[in-house]
Motif scaffolding. Structure first.
Motif, PDB file in Angstrom:
ATOM      1  N   THR A  60      21.964  45.635 -17.775  1.00  0.00           N
ATOM      2  CA  THR A  60      22.082  45.086 -17.093  1.00  0.00           C
ATOM      3  C   THR A  60      22.528  44.766 -15.044  1.00  0.00           C
ATOM      4  O   THR A  60      23.998  45.687 -15.527  1.00  0.00           O
ATOM      5  N   LEU A  61      22.986  43.790 -14.652  1.00  0.00           N
ATOM      6  CA  LEU A  61      23.281  43.627 -13.588  1.00  0.00           C
ATOM      7  C   LEU A  61      24.951  43.995 -13.233  1.00  0.00           C
ATOM      8  O   LEU A  61      25.145  45.308 -13.219  1.00  0.00           O
TER       9      LEU A  61
ATOM     10  N   HIS B   1      16.971  49.571 -15.699  1.00  0.00           N
ATOM     11  CA  HIS B   1      18.434  49.557 -16.053  1.00  0.00           C
ATOM     12  C   HIS B   1      19.016  47.412 -16.445  1.00  0.00           C
ATOM     13  O   HIS B   1      19.257  46.985 -16.014  1.00  0.00           O
TER      14      HIS B   1
ATOM     15  N   PHE C 264      17.685  50.698  -5.523  1.00  0.00           N
ATOM     16  CA  PHE C 264      17.678  50.326  -6.394  1.00  0.00           C
ATOM     17  C   PHE C 264      16.199  50.451  -5.905  1.00  0.00           C
ATOM     18  O   PHE C 264      16.344  49.695  -4.006  1.00  0.00           O
TER      19      PHE C 264
ATOM     20  N   ILE D 225      26.008  47.424 -14.167  1.00  0.00           N
ATOM     21  CA  ILE D 225      25.631  48.609 -13.009  1.00  0.00           C
ATOM     22  C   ILE D 225      26.837  48.149 -12.228  1.00  0.00           C
ATOM     23  O   ILE D 225      27.786  49.005 -11.600  1.00  0.00           O
TER      24      ILE D 225
ATOM     25  N   VAL E 115      14.272  44.392  -8.633  1.00  0.00           N
ATOM     26  CA  VAL E 115      14.777  43.403  -9.391  1.00  0.00           C
ATOM     27  C   VAL E 115      14.084  42.888 -10.501  1.00  0.00           C
ATOM     28  O   VAL E 115      13.083  42.262 -10.289  1.00  0.00           O
TER      29      VAL E 115
ATOM     30  N   ASP F  97      24.382  37.486 -16.122  1.00  0.00           N
ATOM     31  CA  ASP F  97      24.378  37.905 -14.994  1.00  0.00           C
ATOM     32  C   ASP F  97      25.308  37.433 -13.833  1.00  0.00           C
ATOM     33  O   ASP F  97      25.252  37.619 -12.503  1.00  0.00           O
TER      34      ASP F  97
ATOM     35  N   SER G 189      16.756  46.330 -11.726  1.00  0.00           N
ATOM     36  CA  SER G 189      17.818  45.993 -12.147  1.00  0.00           C
ATOM     37  C   SER G 189      17.790  45.026 -13.237  1.00  0.00           C
ATOM     38  O   SER G 189      16.659  44.041 -12.179  1.00  0.00           O
TER      39      SER G 189
ATOM     40  N   LEU H  31      22.242  45.812  -4.614  1.00  0.00           N
ATOM     41  CA  LEU H  31      21.713  46.910  -5.131  1.00  0.00           C
ATOM     42  C   LEU H  31      20.755  47.873  -4.245  1.00  0.00           C
ATOM     43  O   LEU H  31      20.461  49.234  -4.350  1.00  0.00           O
TER      44      LEU H  31
ATOM     45  N   ASP I 179      22.675  51.097 -19.761  1.00  0.00           N
ATOM     46  CA  ASP I 179      23.664  50.700 -18.914  1.00  0.00           C
ATOM     47  C   ASP I 179      25.201  50.555 -19.871  1.00  0.00           C
ATOM     48  O   ASP I 179      26.319  50.827 -19.836  1.00  0.00           O
TER      49      ASP I 179
END
Length: 510
Positions: free
Chosen positions: A376-377, A374, A73, A380, A76, A47, A38, A68, A339
């Motif tokens: 971005t955070l 992905h 995941f 998600i 990061v 974020d 992520s 995460l 995402d």
């Protein structure tokens, strides 16, 4: 029963049909090694909110990483230099305004990178330090907003205005040297797993660097070729200097999704979009060919149905490049996932909650792509249309290890010297003592029930990853049945991700 329930709550039949089990999923189970990252975007506080105290920031980092980790995941990508600033104490750049919300250069009183790094490693996740080398300001900022120790204030002759933003001039030797020094400082001072650059290079064709070109570009008859040379030279210099300090630290770049279109180059992709070779003067294929990066993550931020830039077409094109053009050493292909577009784009394909999950399955079926990142955070966590639930419940169903990079060091570590387990009610504490060895950076914890066959190739048996702390490590397994007996196997992972051939096993008591 499921059909009746879904129809009753008003979900259209088209969505219901999309929710059926995918044949691609059955044919491509979760691999043991797969990048699942992520991005954590700090620029303009996408974020991360500004102005947190150390306690608040630490709690946010813990919550983020734990979430995460729960979603399986394993990495990061933390933006530590969003402009010509830093989210860590630096002798070469001022404190970022995005950490304090105050004037650039304001010390927050703690080290955001170190806290995020320690938290990620505590939970077994890699941290890739994300930098934006050339960008000095965002559109909302002017030079008057910069701290006095910003390189753009100290060297105004290095700065070019383009549109509403300011950039460092990539063609100046002083800029190149400064940017390399900034990465050297970062890698020397922090135990990051990788350095990561994104898709911002030259900001456009009309960049005002004619004077620089006339002074330094005499070997080139075309300014575009000279610009691409400048970017590739920086990429090569950064990689070489990273490896000179810590050979195991990776260097990866996530360019925009199109290298060149076939209309401009027969070896390009069958697309019709903005190509970073022509628009941003970045020759990403050259980096693959010369081995000046360890991984490339093209941002294929389009659906499979979009004719001008099909995800499927670009997945195949990039796969061919890493398969045939990596002449010096392998370059891993990870895919940048959009995402942020789920239920938020003119392309109606993104109204299907399974578009992005199915793209991940396509990556697996492709067999060359080794995972995804992905963006971005916050997206998600937002989980538009429930797409992130689909990824968690159907695709990232088991933990995975980040792919090893043996070209940065191929030595196979030995299994840990000693492992003890302590069953305490609803948890088991695994204690690793490996003080006489320095060949392990982290450890993988496998768990097997009773007389279950010991299978170290099945990721379903991985319960966690923990980083070495001066020869010791501890992991607490909170997901156990107190009435069962378990066998735990622990393997060592080298600094380059190579796993030991054997595991140290230990059984819990009844």
């Amino acid at each position: 029963m499921t059909y009746l329930k879904v129809i009753l709550v008003g979900i259209p039949l088209s969505v219901l049909l999309f929710a059926s089990f995918s044949p691609a999923q059955a044919a491509n189970p979760a691999p043991k090694e797969e990048m699942r990252a992520s991005w954590i975007s700090t620029v303009t506080n996408i974020d991360m909110k500004p102005g947190m105290t150390e306690a608040e920031y630490t709690a946010w980092a813990q919550s983020t990483i734990q979430t995460l980790e729960k979603k399986n995941f394993n990495t990061v990508i933390f933006q530590v230099k969003p402009t010509s600033d830093a989210l860590y104490p630096s002798k070469l750049a001022p404190w970022s305004t995005y950490i304090t919300g105050k004037k650039q250069g304001t010390d927050p009183g703690f080290d955001p990178l170190q806290i995020m790094l320690d938290t990620a490693h505590e939970h077994g996740l890699e941290l890739h330090a994300w930098i934006n080398p050339y960008r000095v300001t965002m559109v909302s900022q002017g030079l008057e907003d910069l701290a006095s120790n910003n390189i753009a204030i100290q060297h105004p002759e290095w700065v070019v205005k383009h549109g509403g933003q300011y950039y460092l001039d990539p063609g100046l030797p002083g800029v190149q040297a400064y940017l390399v020094d900034a990465v050297k400082e970062l890698v020397a001072n922090y135990d990051v797993d990788a350095v990561h650059m994104d898709d911002y290079f030259y900001p456009g064709v009309e960049f005002s660097d004619q004077e620089t070109y006339e002074k330094y570009g005499s070997e080139f008859t075309d300014i575009g070729d000279w610009r691409r040379h400048n970017v590739s030279q920086l990429v090569e210099d950064i990689n070489q200097n990273i490896k000179a300090i810590k050979p195991w630290v990776q260097f990866g770049i996530s360019p925009s999704g199109i290298w060149r279109n076939q209309a401009d180059d027969p070896t390009g992709s069958a697309t019709n979009g903005n190509a970073h070779y022509d628009q941003l003067f970045a020759d990403s294929r050259q980096w693959i060919q010369e081995g000046s990066i360890d991984y490339i993550t093209p941002q294929i931020y389009w659906s499979r149905q979009l004719a001008v830039a099909s995800y499927s077409v670009l997945l195949d094109w990039w796969s061919k490049q890493v398969e045939t053009q990596a002449f010096v050493h392998p370059v891993y292909l990870y895919i940048g996932m959009a995402d942020y577009k789920v239920n938020n784009n003119f392309d109606t394909a993104w109204e299907n909650p399974r578009e992005l999950p199915e793209q991940i399955l396509d990556n697996r079926a492709n067999k060359i792509a080794k995972g995804q990142m992905h963006f971005t955070l916050r997206d998600i966590l937002k989980n538009a249309l429930g797409y992130a639930d689909i990824v968690e419940e159907e695709i990232y169903t088991a933990k995975s290890l980040t792919p090893a990079t043996p070209w940065n060091g191929s030595n196979v570590p030995k299994k840990p010297i000693n492992v003890d387990v302590d069953k305490q009610g609803n948890s088991v504490k695994i204690m690793i003592n490996n003080k006489k060895r320095t060949d392990a950076k982290k450890y993988v914890i496998y768990r097997f029930e009773g007389n279950q066959t010991v299978d170290y190739q099945n990721p379903e048996n991985i319960v966690g990853v923990t980083y070495d702390q001066n020869g010791t490590a501890t992991f607490v397994d909170l997901d156990i049945d107190p009435g069962k007996r378990y066998t735990y196997g622990v393997t060592s992972i080298s600094h380059t991700g190579v796993e030991s051939k054997d595991a140290k096993e230990k059984k819990t008591k009844k």
